[in-house]
Design an enzyme around this catalytic site. Structure first.
Site, mmCIF file in Angstrom:
data_model
loop_
_atom_site.group_PDB
_atom_site.id
_atom_site.type_symbol
_atom_site.label_atom_id
_atom_site.label_comp_id
_atom_site.label_asym_id
_atom_site.label_seq_id
_atom_site.Cartn_x
_atom_site.Cartn_y
_atom_site.Cartn_z
ATOM 1 N N CYS A 134 0.885 -1.232 -0.022
ATOM 2 C CA CYS A 134 0.011 -0.056 -0.198
ATOM 3 C C CYS A 134 0.972 1.374 -0.031
ATOM 4 O O CYS A 134 1.392 1.532 1.309
ATOM 5 C CB CYS A 134 -1.096 0.028 1.071
ATOM 6 S SG CYS A 134 -2.083 1.420 1.287
ATOM 7 N N CYS A 137 -0.438 4.075 2.084
ATOM 8 C CA CYS A 137 -0.238 3.883 3.504
ATOM 9 C C CYS A 137 1.155 4.165 4.165
ATOM 10 O O CYS A 137 1.687 4.743 5.018
ATOM 11 C CB CYS A 137 -0.671 2.552 4.016
ATOM 12 S SG CYS A 137 -2.047 1.909 3.390
ATOM 13 N N ASP A 138 2.128 3.586 3.245
ATOM 14 C CA ASP A 138 3.601 3.490 3.678
ATOM 15 C C ASP A 138 4.586 4.425 2.964
ATOM 16 O O ASP A 138 5.683 4.202 3.181
ATOM 17 C CB ASP A 138 4.041 2.112 3.442
ATOM 18 C CG ASP A 138 3.104 1.158 4.343
ATOM 19 O OD1 ASP A 138 2.782 1.629 5.409
ATOM 20 O OD2 ASP A 138 3.164 -0.020 4.021
#
Ligand code: NAP
Length: 307
Positions: A134, A137-138
């Site tokens: 992701c 997200c990261d």
């Protein structure tokens, strides 16, 4: 004999647990069946920094643990194990587990989607420690660091372009010599000076399991058979997602990619069966959008039962 319930929720990610909080507070005494990957995809991420309300971020498993406690506080019954079959042909719907069969007036399907993985032991070991599925997200954790994205579809191209905002260099590793993604995305990626391409390349191993962080990948050229190592600090696997719809494949309308089709909120093709989270969303796929649709499913199910 089967147990009778008002609402059964299948799945325990942010969508399922939010649906549980709302249906429990509506006094519907929901039964939530966790599934094999209890807590869903957030259980394999580390820090979640984009879930509103946590200004310092929160670890994925901690967030899911808190949602679970909140759902139970209002009377959700959570059972471990997974659903082996459903009959959604008419209400009351039948939900079967290993031990017990249940009947429900409404079913909320929140079985999520699973990111496809390369299937390497080293990839699994370093998931959340440099390997991610992701970028949204990261990506933030890779400021000024060299990273790679695996895949040749629109997801891989979109993630590679997004990640150039943070990374010092993004290498797109693809197993063939032409991309599957759309022309506009291909052109955008090709024009981005931070993106380099490694064609005809397969990731054979993610390094370094011993150190517990990503230091590079071992690549094999599919044409020459040559092996080489590419130093990296992060690896994003973007080879598609598979919605977890095998339970309902012949019972609910699915789109061409296998996602549950919803209309007017979270209603599926069967009245009384609502779907929320990634099982019906291949566009946004965020914890917060999953939680939002879980709330919608709870309200839709409650109205269905009242009606
Ligand atoms: P996808 O189109 O199925 O592409 C998956 C890519 O991963 C392919 O290039 C495939 O290689 C590669 N791949 C699959 N298994 C692999 C493996 N084991 N090892 C190495 N590579 C592997 O999936 P997607 O990119 O997630 O897109 C899914 C759908 O959503 C598509 O319809 C896409 O257009 C859409 N989408 C659109 C956007 C957008 O418009 N902004 C963004 C994301 C997704 P091959 O090419 O060799 O098969």
């Amino acid at each position: 004999m089967s147990e009778q319930r008002d609402v059964i929720i299948i799945g325990s990610g942010p969508a399922g647990l939010t649906a549980a909080i709302y249906t429990a507070r509506a006094n519907l005494k929901p039964l939530l069946i966790e599934g094999l990957e209890a807590g869903g995809q957030l259980m394999i991420t580390t820090a979640v920094e984009n879930f509103p309300g946590f200004s310092d971020g929160i670890m994925g498993p901690e967030l899911m643990g808190a949602m679970r406690v909140q759902a139970e506080r209002f009377g959700t019954e959570i059972i471990q194990g997974h659903v082996t079959g459903v009959d959604l042909s008419r209400p009351p719907f039948i939900v079967k587990t290993d031990g017990t069969d249940y009947q429900a007036r409404a079913v909320i399907l929140a079985t999520g989607a699973s990111a496809r993985l390369l299937g390497l032991p080293s990839e699994r070991r370093l998931m959340g420690h440099g390997v991610s599925t992701c970028a949204t997200c990261d990506g933030f954790f890779y400021r000024n660091r060299p990273i790679a994205v695996v895949g040749g579809g629109d997801s891989a191209l979109e993630e590679a372009i997004f990640l150039t905002k943070f990374a010092s260099r993004v290498t797109l590793i693809h197993r063939r010599d032409s991309l599957r993604g759309s022309k506009i995305m291909r052109d955008k990626a090709a024009a981005n000076p931070k993106i380099a391409f490694r064609w005809n390349s397969i990731v054979e191993e993610v390094k370094d399991v011993e150190k517990g962080v990503v230091t590079g990948v071992l690549l094999r050229d599919t044409v020459t058979g040559e092996r080489s190592e590419l130093p990296l600090e992060g690896l994003f696997v973007a080879i598609g997602h598979t919605p977890n719809t095998s339970l309902v494949a012949n019972q609910l309308a699915l789109d061409a990619n296998g996602y549950v089709v919803t209309h007017d909120g979270t209603h599926t093709s069967v009245p009384g069966v609502c779907a929320c989270g990634d099982v019906q969303d291949h566009v946004y796929r965020q914890a917060i959008t999953a939680a939002g649709s879980g709330c919608m499913a709870a309200l839709d199910a409650e109205r269905f039962i009242e009606g």
